[in-house]
Design an enzyme around this catalytic site. Structure first.
Site, mmCIF file in Angstrom:
data_model
loop_
_atom_site.group_PDB
_atom_site.id
_atom_site.type_symbol
_atom_site.label_atom_id
_atom_site.label_comp_id
_atom_site.label_asym_id
_atom_site.label_seq_id
_atom_site.Cartn_x
_atom_site.Cartn_y
_atom_site.Cartn_z
ATOM 1 C CE LYS A 13 -2.212 -0.786 3.872
ATOM 2 N NZ LYS A 13 -1.618 -2.056 4.353
ATOM 3 N NE ARG A 88 -3.735 -1.512 10.204
ATOM 4 C CZ ARG A 88 -2.620 -0.914 9.744
ATOM 5 N NH1 ARG A 88 -2.593 0.371 9.514
ATOM 6 N NH2 ARG A 88 -1.562 -1.632 9.529
ATOM 7 N NE ARG A 123 7.319 -3.176 5.643
ATOM 8 C CZ ARG A 123 6.038 -2.844 5.792
ATOM 9 N NH1 ARG A 123 5.353 -2.374 4.771
ATOM 10 N NH2 ARG A 123 5.453 -3.005 6.941
ATOM 11 N NE ARG A 156 6.868 -0.910 10.300
ATOM 12 C CZ ARG A 156 5.706 -0.766 9.675
ATOM 13 N NH1 ARG A 156 5.643 -0.053 8.574
ATOM 14 N NH2 ARG A 156 4.620 -1.328 10.143
ATOM 15 N NE ARG A 167 2.208 -5.123 11.208
ATOM 16 C CZ ARG A 167 3.100 -4.609 10.364
ATOM 17 N NH1 ARG A 167 4.302 -5.113 10.273
ATOM 18 N NH2 ARG A 167 2.762 -3.594 9.609
#
Ligand code: AMP
Length: 210
Positions: A13, A88, A123, A156, A167
């Site tokens: 996203k 969300r 990532r 992260r 998640r």
């Protein structure tokens, strides 16, 4: 144009938001980035959000709704905006409707869980400006250094595999029902996330122009 980007964490996203932002010159509003900024500055809101975020859980609705209300009141949102990571939950979507915010299009980027778990381990994000990179798919020009601001690229905490699983569970339970919510409003467009970022971007733009 007021746009929502839906999709699991790691579906891309943020990257697609950057492309839309460049093309349409409208700001991206990422609740995740706003919370991480607040955490870095040590504000009360940031500290409150930290334990939820580190565990891969959602920050309480009233906190993120407050953030969005304040952010959308800024002048730069007058000609449109891209919401990345908000709403969300159904109560967050209802809050947006109750604020009188009219959403034009909701783009849902679909990527299978297994691919997401693989992607998230690669990532990296800039600890200064929040820009997102990937060790394989979106390499920085210099290893470990942000192209935009020369900040250090880090993983992260919530991108670690166990947290990613948590998640994804939260996503399926709390966020996925938003697809039906926006389908009922005739605003939902589904895009299958592709291997190549540019291919996904082409599908996203096709939906925005449809
Ligand atoms: P993101 O960068 O969008 O993946 O967000 C990182 C984390 O911030 C999430 O795992 C949540 O803990 C928190 N967060 C961001 N946006 C929201 C939201 N709309 N509702 C609740 N928590 C959020």
């Amino acid at each position: 144009m007021n746009i929502i980007l839906l999709g699991a964490p790691g579906a891309g996203k943020g990257t697609q938001a950057e492309k839309i932002c460049e093309r349409l010159s409208i700001p991206t509003i990422s609740t995740g980035n706003i919370i991480r900024e607040a955490l870095k500055s040590g504000t009360e809101m940031g500290l409150k959000a930290k334990s939820f975020m580190d565990a891969g859980q959602l920050v309480p609705d009233e906190v993120v709704i407050g953030i969005i209300k304040e952010r959308l009141a800024n002048d730069d949102c007058k000609n449109g905006f891209i919401l990345d990571g908000f709403p969300r939950t159904i109560p967050q979507a209802e809050a947006l409707d109750n604020m009188g915010v009219v959403i034009d299009k909701v783009i849902d980027i679909e990527v299978p869980d297994e691919r997401i778990i693989g992607r998230m381990s690669g990532r990296r994000v800039c600890e200064s400006c929040g820009a997102s990179y990937h060790l394989e798919y979106k390499k920085p020009e210099v290893d470990g250094v942000c192209n935009a601001c020369a900040g250090a690229l880090v993983q992260r905490k919530d991108d670690h595999p166990d947290t990613v699983k948590a998640r994804l569970d939260v996503y399926h339970k709390e966020t996925e029902p938003l697809k039906e919510y926006y389908a009922k409003q005739n605003k939902l467009a589904i895009v299958e996330g592709q291997e190549e970022i540019a291919d996904t971007t082409a599908l996203v733009f096709a939906q925005l122009e449809a």
